[in-house]
Write an enzyme that holds these catalytic residues in place. Sequence first.
Site, short mmCIF file in Angstrom:
data_model
loop_
_atom_site.label_atom_id
_atom_site.label_comp_id
_atom_site.label_asym_id
_atom_site.label_seq_id
_atom_site.Cartn_x
_atom_site.Cartn_y
_atom_site.Cartn_z
N ASP A 206 77.61 18.47 91.35
CA ASP A 206 76.47 18.24 92.24
C ASP A 206 75.84 16.87 92.02
O ASP A 206 74.91 16.49 92.73
CB ASP A 206 75.41 19.33 92.05
CG ASP A 206 75.43 20.36 93.17
OD1 ASP A 206 76.29 20.24 94.07
OD2 ASP A 206 74.57 21.26 93.17
N ASP A 350 71.68 34.50 88.35
CA ASP A 350 72.68 35.30 87.65
C ASP A 350 72.29 36.78 87.59
O ASP A 350 73.03 37.66 88.03
CB ASP A 350 72.94 34.74 86.25
CG ASP A 350 71.67 34.27 85.54
OD1 ASP A 350 70.57 34.69 85.96
OD2 ASP A 350 71.77 33.51 84.57
#
Length: 736
Positions: A206, A350
């Site tokens: 990224d 997560d």
Amino acid sequence: MSTTAPPRPPAVGSPEDTQADPSKRWGRFLNSVTESPIWNHPVAQYVTGILAFLLFLLVISVPLDLTEQAIFAGTTFAVALLLRRTKGRVTTLAMMTLSISASTRYIWWRLTDTVGFENPLDAFFGFGLVAAELYAFTVLLIGYFQTIWPLGRKPVPLPADSSTWPSVDVFIPTYNEPLEVVKQTVFSAMSLDWPADRLKVYVLDDGRRSDFRKFCEDVGVGYKIRGNNRHAKAGNINAALATTDGEYVAIFDCDHIPTRSFLQVCMGWFLKDEKMAMLQTPHVFFSPDPFEKNLETFHRTPNEGELFYGVVQDGNDLWNASFFCGSCAIIKRAPLMEIGGVAIETVTEDAHTALKLHRKGYNTAYLEIPQAAGLATESLSGHIGQRIRWARGMAQIGRVDNPLFGPGLKIGQRLCYLNALLHFFYGLPRLIFLTAPLAYLLFGAHVFQATALMISAYALPHLAHASITNSRIQGRYRYSFWNEVYESVLAWYIMRPVLMAFINPKLGKFNVTAKGGVIEEAYFDWGIARPYLVLLIANLLGFAVGVWQMVFLDNPEITTLFINMLWTAYNIVLSSASLAVASESRQVRVTPRVAAALPAAIRLEDGKVLTCQTDDFSQQGLGLTVPDGVHIPTGTKLQVSLFRSDEEGVFPAVVTFGGKGRLGVRFDNLSLPQQAELAALTFSRADAWVGTWGQRQQDKPLSSLGGVLAIGVRGINELASNIAKSLRLRRTSNAK
């Protein structure tokens, strides 16, 4: 050859047996009772359950006077101490039962006998403390439920025919981490023991950096970028999911280095259980976190996260509630795509992803076998920032997808998620506990409407049972009293973000935890330490007022005064220990060294070969143990060999130091293939992290208390030293 028969072990009940360890006889008796076939009959189970429940209600609610309560408390605690000497899970359950009884009895008494406050000041402080105690009691009960019977899952062997093994994509997301940090994870991912035609490694960048692209091209792994950074890590992974096709996805944070056995150890459960959607392994760190570094407890005291990965996740697994932790895990692609990819609604993508999988009826698993290791946060400020993100994300989950409500979850799963959510709300209760005795010492407020002796008779058993029971459960993964140090350091900083995120889940954004940095010079972080300093000064003032009252005033509540001063003294220790953590130590190595004894050899330029072994290794060099008397001058160039079975790797190196049977070498311009080979022989070894996980000594509460007290004294010394240093610098500056 001797014909003498070996000594016969004493029969149970024999005179020899009666002289044996009483705890062993007690353990045999307990096992004989608990393993009786009668407990398999449904009638016996129902009757026992009803009787136990009625007895429990009786135990917690029957009023006792001071003497009777003291006798009851002393007897139950003596039983708990006896049980503590006996091994076995059944004994642990018995200790939990005693602890729950003592704590519930205390809370019942607290709510029915001690809240008749006589004025607004008493009520303000009193109800605040009651609320904090109810929070702690709830977390204690759910925590016992969560860890009542850790599953202890073992690996499932894969089919012998490797051609039937599934395809796997390995994702390594990165944003702003240095290439040197990411390299090691890539090399180790490339060396995973898996059929090459069914393994693809991708760096998800990224940061869109040209040196990362070139590195990936040079070593032959995939490189993926996207046009924006929307939804941070979750968005990065979801973008990669859209352009890859492996049946499974293994995800590693860019500093988490997998062992070569990772996939072979973990994948078998997916082939055994068609509903298995995710398998998580522990997060292990080969560098110290700020607590371990600044307090010098690395490898001696369990760090903040070991309780979760050593006990809690294994307990969650019993209830099919193992959480995805963002790294060191495998996820099956089809279920992940069914829920829309990695969750993007919260900053703890997560845990939220695991919750979504559970709502869809999929199974998750936890395998407590370290198969990867990474870098811990370097500074206390970075550590606090990471915990703020976790806390904010769990509060967001509580609002946008509360685990107590909605379809698809069983009661065990709901409670496990609830405890994870509640855990991060400890900020306000912890601050209340750190200041509660000041209400009496500074303002004369009575937060308990009861005598000091009655408070002691009810509260001390509650605290003592909880302490020794949690010590039993947590064992080698969390030492007694250290959780209060961790919470005291973080409480002020996570309190506001958690409360604000719960009120407005859209507040806050994902922050990347910096890794791979250095701390050039030791310093005291005055900005981070300010709340601890305020708490320390307030508690010192309260203690001083207590001493003044005890010496100069005719106080009829001398016992109450003493108890509050004792509580304040403990809070002084916690506050000063927090200050010790804020004293940052130097960290000049970009690549930390890992202690390991591996076979090695040195080849000098004259052809001489010297057999030795490593003390430690890193990406940049080795520490070696060499025979006494060996002297190799600094700057000498040589070849170092490392071995695994019949495999040998040879690496050029330069001597950096030597003496007293030790030699330090720095690798000399390793090529990319040599760096990959070095990773395979060091960080990627199948046994790289297993030998050190959960191997500490069992917790000893009194020893742990002594350790915390020593840290508190150290904090006071650090504060005094840094105040003196600041004054000297100010004088020098003024003189100029």
